[in-house]
Design an enzyme around this catalytic site. Structure first.
Site, PDB file in Angstrom:
ATOM      1  N   LEU A  35      44.517  13.663 -43.967  1.00  0.00           N
ATOM      2  CA  LEU A  35      45.743  13.728 -43.180  1.00  0.00           C
ATOM      3  C   LEU A  35      45.769  14.957 -42.268  1.00  0.00           C
ATOM      4  O   LEU A  35      45.321  16.038 -42.637  1.00  0.00           O
ATOM      5  CB  LEU A  35      46.965  13.741 -44.096  1.00  0.00           C
ATOM      6  CG  LEU A  35      47.124  12.562 -45.062  1.00  0.00           C
ATOM      7  CD1 LEU A  35      48.484  12.628 -45.745  1.00  0.00           C
ATOM      8  CD2 LEU A  35      46.931  11.226 -44.364  1.00  0.00           C
ATOM      9  N   HIS A  36      46.326  14.760 -41.078  1.00  0.00           N
ATOM     10  CA  HIS A  36      46.482  15.830 -40.099  1.00  0.00           C
ATOM     11  C   HIS A  36      47.870  15.718 -39.481  1.00  0.00           C
ATOM     12  O   HIS A  36      48.711  14.914 -39.941  1.00  0.00           O
ATOM     13  CB  HIS A  36      45.376  15.770 -39.041  1.00  0.00           C
ATOM     14  CG  HIS A  36      45.191  14.416 -38.423  1.00  0.00           C
ATOM     15  ND1 HIS A  36      46.164  13.780 -37.671  1.00  0.00           N
ATOM     16  CD2 HIS A  36      44.134  13.554 -38.462  1.00  0.00           C
ATOM     17  CE1 HIS A  36      45.717  12.616 -37.248  1.00  0.00           C
ATOM     18  NE2 HIS A  36      44.495  12.444 -37.731  1.00  0.00           N
ATOM     19  N   HIS A  39      49.256  12.260 -38.686  1.00  0.00           N
ATOM     20  CA  HIS A  39      49.833  11.562 -39.834  1.00  0.00           C
ATOM     21  C   HIS A  39      51.196  12.163 -40.203  1.00  0.00           C
ATOM     22  O   HIS A  39      52.135  11.437 -40.556  1.00  0.00           O
ATOM     23  CB  HIS A  39      48.902  11.663 -41.042  1.00  0.00           C
ATOM     24  CG  HIS A  39      47.570  11.010 -40.839  1.00  0.00           C
ATOM     25  ND1 HIS A  39      46.405  11.726 -40.695  1.00  0.00           N
ATOM     26  CD2 HIS A  39      47.218   9.701 -40.763  1.00  0.00           C
ATOM     27  CE1 HIS A  39      45.391  10.895 -40.559  1.00  0.00           C
ATOM     28  NE2 HIS A  39      45.851   9.662 -40.588  1.00  0.00           N
ATOM     29  N   GLN A 154      50.315   5.073 -32.336  1.00  0.00           N
ATOM     30  CA  GLN A 154      49.936   4.354 -31.127  1.00  0.00           C
ATOM     31  C   GLN A 154      48.527   4.703 -30.666  1.00  0.00           C
ATOM     32  O   GLN A 154      47.986   4.024 -29.789  1.00  0.00           O
ATOM     33  CB  GLN A 154      50.953   4.643 -30.018  1.00  0.00           C
ATOM     34  CG  GLN A 154      52.317   4.036 -30.310  1.00  0.00           C
ATOM     35  CD  GLN A 154      53.352   4.337 -29.239  1.00  0.00           C
ATOM     36  OE1 GLN A 154      53.116   5.135 -28.320  1.00  0.00           O
ATOM     37  NE2 GLN A 154      54.517   3.730 -29.352  1.00  0.00           N
TER      38      GLN A 154
END
Length: 337
Positions: A35-36, A39, A154
């Site tokens: 996760l970054h 996220h 997106q």
């Protein structure tokens, strides 16, 4: 909302079923971990939507059905402890991180979701079977988590479009929410794969976002000039009229910009992006372009050169070294300026 003050780690469907009473809606964010901030933005959006009485669940599962090569699957980063920290800081109540056996208890499923024609284009053409595997696990996670809303980035625009199509076609009772791409200050789209780039490769990778922004700026300039030119006196030379409007630079570039016609839009957008990508392909380390495509967001078919109105997505995929990256940007032709 989880009132224990800590983000729960859930490993099984049974644990998920019995986790936490809630009065409000459940929102889910599906990830493959590592996760970054991208996220985290999804989790924060889910937290806002769920409200204080709702529940936010983040799934962390590296789905083997999405990987064409075992080496890519093995190479994908797994950072569960760090993921728990990121998810908790962003507002998640629980992280559901099941094993492969928990998700596919009988081995690889014999019945899968078929992504259809849209799943065979762009990313689907480069990675055969990828979207079938993605939709299969998304369908399973929707059944397991039973959310009211699911949040997707997106940046993976084709994935988002296919999930929306699956939910609509198969009557899943869930709202699919798209969240804007998060970028580094220099424009590079956040991705778990960025960590594989060395300093020189990262400089080359910036060509993806620069190409997209150049295309967006060309379209905006073209549409602004066309709108302004429409207001000038018909008997006045166009370059002179544009100069009086303060468009000295544009007037000098009469072929590319000042003489812009609305039906030049798609070709000009592609050309602006292609120029930057071609330069990067000739650099060191080189960028190896997979595709540059201007597509209809409804089905990811190519936009024809004579399209003058409507929404589009300009999508790009390329390799820098051994790392494959994707990016995209939404565009609107015929927009008011």
């Amino acid at each position: 909302m989880n009132t224990t003050g800590a983000t729960a780690l859930l490993r099984t469907a049974a644990e998920l079923d019995t986790f936490g009473a809630r009065k409000g809606p459940r929102a889910v964010v599906m990830t493959m971990g590592a996760l970054h901030e991208g996220h985290a933005s999804l989790i924060r959006a889910a937290r806002t939507a769920a409200g204080p009485d709702g529940q936010v669940v983040v799934t962390v599962f590296v789905n083997p059905l999405q990987f064409g090569e075992a080496a890519d699957l093995d190479r994908y980063p797994r950072t569960l402890d760090a993921d728990l920290a990121v998810a908790g800081a962003a507002g998640a109540d629980a992280v559901f991180a099941p094993s492969v056996d928990e998700v596919y208890p009988g081995g690889e499923p014999q019945v899968r979701i078929d992504a259809g024609p849209m799943g065979e284009r762009l990313e689907g053409a480069s990675r055969p079977g990828h979207f079938d595997g993605m939709l299969t696990v998304v369908a399973k996670m929707l059944h397991l988590t039973r959310p009211d809303a699911a949040f997707f980035g997106q940046k993976d625009a084709q994935q988002l479009a296919l999930v929306r199509r699956m939910v609509r076609d198969l009557n899943f009772p869930v709202e699919i929410v798209g969240v804007e791409t998060v970028r580094e200050p220099d424009g590079l789209a956040l991705s778990s794969r960025n960590r594989f780039l060395d300093a020189e490769e990262r400089r080359t990778a910036l060509a993806l976002s620069r190409a997209l922004f150049a295309a967006r700026d060309r379209l905006a300039a073209q549409q602004a000039l066309h709108a302004r030119a429409q207001t000038t006196t018909a008997t006045t030379g166009r370059a002179a009229a544009l100069t009086r409007l303060g468009e000295v630079r544009a007037a000098a570039d009469t072929q590319a910009v000042a003489w812009a016609r609305p039906d030049d839009g798609p070709a000009a957008v592609r050309a602006a992006a292609r120029t930057i990508l071609d330069d990067a392909a000739a650099g060191q380390p080189p960028l190896a372009l997979d595709y540059l495509a201007l597509v209809d967001p409804a089905d990811f078919t190519e936009i024809p050169d004579d399209r003058t109105t409507g929404d589009a997505i300009l999508a790009v995929a390329a390799r820098v070294g051994i790392t494959r990256l994707i990016d995209n940007i939404p565009l609107t032709f015929g927009a008011d300026t």
